[in-house]
Scaffold this motif. Structure first.
Motif, PDB file in Angstrom:
ATOM      1  N   TRP A 248       0.832  -1.200   0.000  1.00 21.31           N
ATOM      2  CA  TRP A 248       0.000   0.000   0.000  1.00 21.31           C
ATOM      3  C   TRP A 248       0.869   1.254   0.000  1.00 21.31           C
ATOM      4  O   TRP A 248       0.582   2.211  -0.717  1.00 21.31           O
ATOM      5  CB  TRP A 248      -0.918   0.002   1.216  1.00 21.31           C
ATOM      6  N   LEU A 249       1.928   1.215   0.816  1.00 21.25           N
ATOM      7  CA  LEU A 249       2.844   2.360   0.857  1.00 21.25           C
ATOM      8  C   LEU A 249       3.509   2.557  -0.505  1.00 21.25           C
ATOM      9  O   LEU A 249       3.631   3.683  -0.998  1.00 21.25           O
ATOM     10  CB  LEU A 249       3.891   2.142   1.940  1.00 21.25           C
ATOM     11  N   ARG A 250       3.929   1.461  -1.119  1.00 21.80           N
ATOM     12  CA  ARG A 250       4.547   1.521  -2.445  1.00 21.80           C
ATOM     13  C   ARG A 250       3.540   2.028  -3.477  1.00 21.80           C
ATOM     14  O   ARG A 250       3.865   2.854  -4.333  1.00 21.80           O
ATOM     15  CB  ARG A 250       5.060   0.140  -2.841  1.00 21.80           C
ATOM     16  N   ALA A 251       2.322   1.539  -3.406  1.00 28.41           N
ATOM     17  CA  ALA A 251       1.294   1.963  -4.359  1.00 28.41           C
ATOM     18  C   ALA A 251       1.003   3.446  -4.237  1.00 28.41           C
ATOM     19  O   ALA A 251       0.748   4.133  -5.240  1.00 28.41           O
ATOM     20  CB  ALA A 251       0.015   1.152  -4.148  1.00 28.41           C
ATOM     21  N   GLY A 252       1.026   3.970  -3.012  1.00 28.90           N
ATOM     22  CA  GLY A 252       0.801   5.404  -2.836  1.00 28.90           C
ATOM     23  C   GLY A 252       1.886   6.239  -3.488  1.00 28.90           C
ATOM     24  O   GLY A 252       1.602   7.291  -4.085  1.00 28.90           O
ATOM     25  N   GLN A 253       3.129   5.761  -3.401  1.00 27.01           N
ATOM     26  CA  GLN A 253       4.222   6.479  -4.063  1.00 27.01           C
ATOM     27  C   GLN A 253       4.076   6.407  -5.579  1.00 27.01           C
ATOM     28  O   GLN A 253       4.295   7.385  -6.292  1.00 27.01           O
ATOM     29  CB  GLN A 253       5.552   5.899  -3.599  1.00 27.01           C
ATOM     30  N   ALA A 254       3.684   5.222  -6.075  1.00 29.14           N
ATOM     31  CA  ALA A 254       3.456   5.080  -7.509  1.00 29.14           C
ATOM     32  C   ALA A 254       2.303   5.965  -7.962  1.00 29.14           C
ATOM     33  O   ALA A 254       2.366   6.601  -9.026  1.00 29.14           O
ATOM     34  CB  ALA A 254       3.160   3.623  -7.842  1.00 29.14           C
ATOM     35  N   LEU A 255       1.247   6.009  -7.164  1.00 26.81           N
ATOM     36  CA  LEU A 255       0.094   6.836  -7.510  1.00 26.81           C
ATOM     37  C   LEU A 255       0.496   8.298  -7.655  1.00 26.81           C
ATOM     38  O   LEU A 255       0.131   8.964  -8.637  1.00 26.81           O
ATOM     39  CB  LEU A 255      -0.982   6.695  -6.429  1.00 26.81           C
ATOM     40  N   GLN A 256       1.289   8.802  -6.717  1.00 30.52           N
ATOM     41  CA  GLN A 256       1.663  10.210  -6.804  1.00 30.52           C
ATOM     42  C   GLN A 256       2.608  10.482  -7.966  1.00 30.52           C
ATOM     43  O   GLN A 256       2.501  11.521  -8.635  1.00 30.52           O
ATOM     44  CB  GLN A 256       2.289  10.672  -5.476  1.00 30.52           C
ATOM     45  N   ARG A 257       3.513   9.545  -8.267  1.00 30.09           N
ATOM     46  CA  ARG A 257       4.358   9.752  -9.446  1.00 30.09           C
ATOM     47  C   ARG A 257       3.501   9.784 -10.711  1.00 30.09           C
ATOM     48  O   ARG A 257       3.738  10.595 -11.603  1.00 30.09           O
ATOM     49  CB  ARG A 257       5.432   8.666  -9.560  1.00 30.09           C
ATOM     50  N   VAL A 258       2.497   8.911 -10.778  1.00 27.55           N
ATOM     51  CA  VAL A 258       1.587   8.910 -11.926  1.00 27.55           C
ATOM     52  C   VAL A 258       0.828  10.232 -12.019  1.00 27.55           C
ATOM     53  O   VAL A 258       0.726  10.841 -13.090  1.00 27.55           O
ATOM     54  CB  VAL A 258       0.604   7.729 -11.824  1.00 27.55           C
ATOM     55  N   LEU A 259       0.300  10.695 -10.894  1.00 31.01           N
ATOM     56  CA  LEU A 259      -0.494  11.921 -10.896  1.00 31.01           C
ATOM     57  C   LEU A 259       0.347  13.138 -11.257  1.00 31.01           C
ATOM     58  O   LEU A 259      -0.094  14.022 -12.018  1.00 31.01           O
ATOM     59  CB  LEU A 259      -1.153  12.123  -9.531  1.00 31.01           C
ATOM     60  N   LEU A 260       1.561  13.214 -10.736  1.00 30.55           N
ATOM     61  CA  LEU A 260       2.423  14.352 -11.060  1.00 30.55           C
ATOM     62  C   LEU A 260       2.866  14.300 -12.515  1.00 30.55           C
ATOM     63  O   LEU A 260       2.960  15.333 -13.185  1.00 30.55           O
ATOM     64  CB  LEU A 260       3.631  14.378 -10.126  1.00 30.55           C
ATOM     65  N   THR A 261       3.143  13.097 -13.018  1.00 32.72           N
ATOM     66  CA  THR A 261       3.509  12.949 -14.429  1.00 32.72           C
ATOM     67  C   THR A 261       2.345  13.384 -15.308  1.00 32.72           C
ATOM     68  O   THR A 261       2.527  14.104 -16.296  1.00 32.72           O
ATOM     69  CB  THR A 261       3.906  11.499 -14.732  1.00 32.72           C
ATOM     70  N   ALA A 262       1.142  12.947 -14.965  1.00 35.90           N
ATOM     71  CA  ALA A 262      -0.042  13.341 -15.730  1.00 35.90           C
ATOM     72  C   ALA A 262      -0.239  14.857 -15.689  1.00 35.90           C
ATOM     73  O   ALA A 262      -0.557  15.482 -16.713  1.00 35.90           O
ATOM     74  CB  ALA A 262      -1.281  12.633 -15.178  1.00 35.90           C
ATOM     75  N   THR A 263      -0.038  15.453 -14.524  1.00 36.07           N
ATOM     76  CA  THR A 263      -0.185  16.905 -14.398  1.00 36.07           C
ATOM     77  C   THR A 263       0.801  17.624 -15.299  1.00 36.07           C
ATOM     78  O   THR A 263       0.445  18.588 -16.001  1.00 36.07           O
ATOM     79  CB  THR A 263       0.027  17.332 -12.934  1.00 36.07           C
ATOM     80  N   TRP A 264       2.056  17.171 -15.306  1.00 36.52           N
ATOM     81  CA  TRP A 264       3.073  17.793 -16.150  1.00 36.52           C
ATOM     82  C   TRP A 264       2.714  17.668 -17.628  1.00 36.52           C
ATOM     83  O   TRP A 264       2.999  18.563 -18.430  1.00 36.52           O
ATOM     84  CB  TRP A 264       4.428  17.144 -15.882  1.00 36.52           C
ATOM     85  N   LEU A 265       2.046  16.591 -17.979  1.00 37.04           N
ATOM     86  CA  LEU A 265       1.649  16.352 -19.368  1.00 37.04           C
ATOM     87  C   LEU A 265       0.357  17.082 -19.742  1.00 37.04           C
ATOM     88  O   LEU A 265      -0.142  16.933 -20.853  1.00 37.04           O
ATOM     89  CB  LEU A 265       1.478  14.858 -19.608  1.00 37.04           C
ATOM     90  N   GLY A 266      -0.199  17.840 -18.810  1.00 35.15           N
ATOM     91  CA  GLY A 266      -1.413  18.598 -19.089  1.00 35.15           C
ATOM     92  C   GLY A 266      -2.691  17.807 -18.949  1.00 35.15           C
ATOM     93  O   GLY A 266      -3.737  18.227 -19.455  1.00 35.15           O
ATOM     94  N   LEU A 267      -2.618  16.683 -18.247  1.00 39.72           N
ATOM     95  CA  LEU A 267      -3.784  15.825 -18.076  1.00 39.72           C
ATOM     96  C   LEU A 267      -4.460  16.079 -16.735  1.00 39.72           C
ATOM     97  O   LEU A 267      -3.804  16.363 -15.728  1.00 39.72           O
ATOM     98  CB  LEU A 267      -3.378  14.356 -18.156  1.00 39.72           C
ATOM     99  N   ALA A 268      -5.772  15.974 -16.731  1.00 43.43           N
ATOM    100  CA  ALA A 268      -6.551  16.042 -15.501  1.00 43.43           C
ATOM    101  C   ALA A 268      -6.811  14.628 -14.998  1.00 43.43           C
ATOM    102  O   ALA A 268      -6.854  13.675 -15.779  1.00 43.43           O
ATOM    103  CB  ALA A 268      -7.872  16.763 -15.762  1.00 43.43           C
ATOM    104  N   THR A 269      -6.991  14.498 -13.687  1.00 44.43           N
ATOM    105  CA  THR A 269      -7.179  13.167 -13.094  1.00 44.43           C
ATOM    106  C   THR A 269      -8.266  13.192 -12.031  1.00 44.43           C
ATOM    107  O   THR A 269      -8.458  14.190 -11.340  1.00 44.43           O
ATOM    108  CB  THR A 269      -5.881  12.656 -12.448  1.00 44.43           C
ATOM    109  N   THR A 270      -8.953  12.074 -11.916  1.00 46.38           N
ATOM    110  CA  THR A 270      -9.959  11.872 -10.869  1.00 46.38           C
ATOM    111  C   THR A 270      -9.836  10.456 -10.339  1.00 46.38           C
ATOM    112  O   THR A 270      -9.897   9.497 -11.112  1.00 46.38           O
ATOM    113  CB  THR A 270     -11.401  12.025 -11.419  1.00 46.38           C
TER     114      THR A 270
END
Length: 334
Positions: A248-270
């Motif tokens: 779960w701890l690892r998944a949370g770190q992966a989730l935030q890397r995904v979300l920040l990468t998406a943000t940098w790429l101009g993508l919105a997330t929910t």
């Protein structure tokens, strides 16, 4: 080379402030931090676990993991190499992670990119543009998950429709749980506060009833607004190979890397959390031994704004005012 002089406390304090920008279930911000020399300890705040939606604390640990990743980026961006230890003390299972600045080093381009995205990342509960996300951004966010030891699967049309139906079914089951609506209401509203989902961040109801966004709007005074959401949303599933608190701890770190990468790429997330909050539905999202940790909707949407954050005085602990209790990274502040 080991650092002989740790970073100034002010630098580490600022890194903690940046880490509080991480996402969390219902914007509950269930974390605590303590600075010890060159290290920042990260704990889960048991008073902020959602017992109805998240009885085993899995999503809380995802939130803490997201804060750990944001903290990693902040320390690296401040000019220090980082060592991360997950659940570093067998004697104190309350301690979820320790992030240590080990030596001065120049931030690389990847760190700078992720750091630049932190203040702009937010949950977007509004409709997205009715256009598909191109293959290249999807490749980049899948790679982001892999870098943190997780897998991100992009649902095809058949799987997308199945997942959305699972989410709607899970949403109905959650609403049938005793105290679920009361818990949701507790974290929603227009009153002055530094957490939860404020009225302006609730977003409209999907007029097409395609996208099962969590219905915070039922607790907001005034008429409900509705808009048609995109009929064919891009849906991704984040999964790990097993399902322990470390995962779960690892998944949370992966989730935030995904979300920040998406943000940098101009993508919105929910996040679409409902299907991972009902065990029987969650098991249907992946093929064993993989376990789904989060479902995300990704696309192109207008800016929605960031929800408020708790002040440092509430989350930054001093001295020995943290004691461990239980398992899975739970902490109690005295």
């Amino acid at each position: 080379m080991t650092m002989s002089v740790p970073p100034a406390r002010g630098i580490l304090t600022e890194c903690v402030r940046v880490a509080t920008a991480a996402p969390s279930l219902h914007n509950s911000q269930p974390w605590l931090f303590r600075i010890v020399g060159a290290a920042i300890e990260v704990y889960a705040d048991p008073s902020r676990r959602l017992p109805v939606a998240d009885p085993d604390g899995r999503e809380q640990m995802l939130s803490v993991g997201a804060a750990v990743f944001t903290l990693r980026v902040a320390v690296r961006s401040a000019g220090y190499a980082v060592r991360v230890e997950g659940f570093p003390s067998a004697e104190n299972p309350a301690l979820a992670a320790r992030v240590t600045a080990v030596r001065p080093t120049r931030a690389d381009r990847d760190t700078e990119t992720l750091a630049a995205a932190i203040p702009h990342r937010h949950t977007n509960r509004a409709p997205f543009a009715n256009v598909p996300v191109p293959p290249e951004p999807l490749r980049q966010i899948r790679a982001a998950a892999r870098r943190e030891g997780a897998a991100l699967t992009v649902a095809d049309a058949h799987a997308r429709d199945a997942i959305l139906e699972m989410a709607r079914s899970a949403d109905r089951r959650l609403k049938a749980r005793p105290d679920y609506l009361a818990e949701l209401s507790h974290w929603t509203g227009s009153q002055v506060r530094h957490d939860g989902v404020p009225s302006w961040a609730v977003g409209p109801w999907d007029a097409l009833e395609t996208v099962p966004i969590r219905d915070f709007g039922q607790f907001v005074p005034g008429p409900r607004t509705s808009e048609p959401f995109e009929p064919h949303p891009t849906i991704v599933v984040l999964a790990t190979d097993s399902d322990t608190p470390r995962d779960w701890l690892r998944a949370g770190q992966a989730l935030q890397r995904v979300l920040l990468t998406a943000t940098w790429l101009g993508l919105a997330t929910t996040p679409i959390s409902q299907p991972v909050e009902v065990p029987s539905v969650r098991r249907m999202l992946t093929t064993p031994p993989a376990r789904a940790q989060m479902v995300l909707r990704i696309g192109y949407g207008r800016m929605a704004g960031r929800t408020p954050r708790r002040p440092l005085t509430e989350v930054l602990l001093a001295g020995d005012n943290v004691t461990g209790r239980g398992t899975g990274g739970v902490a109690t502040a005295r």
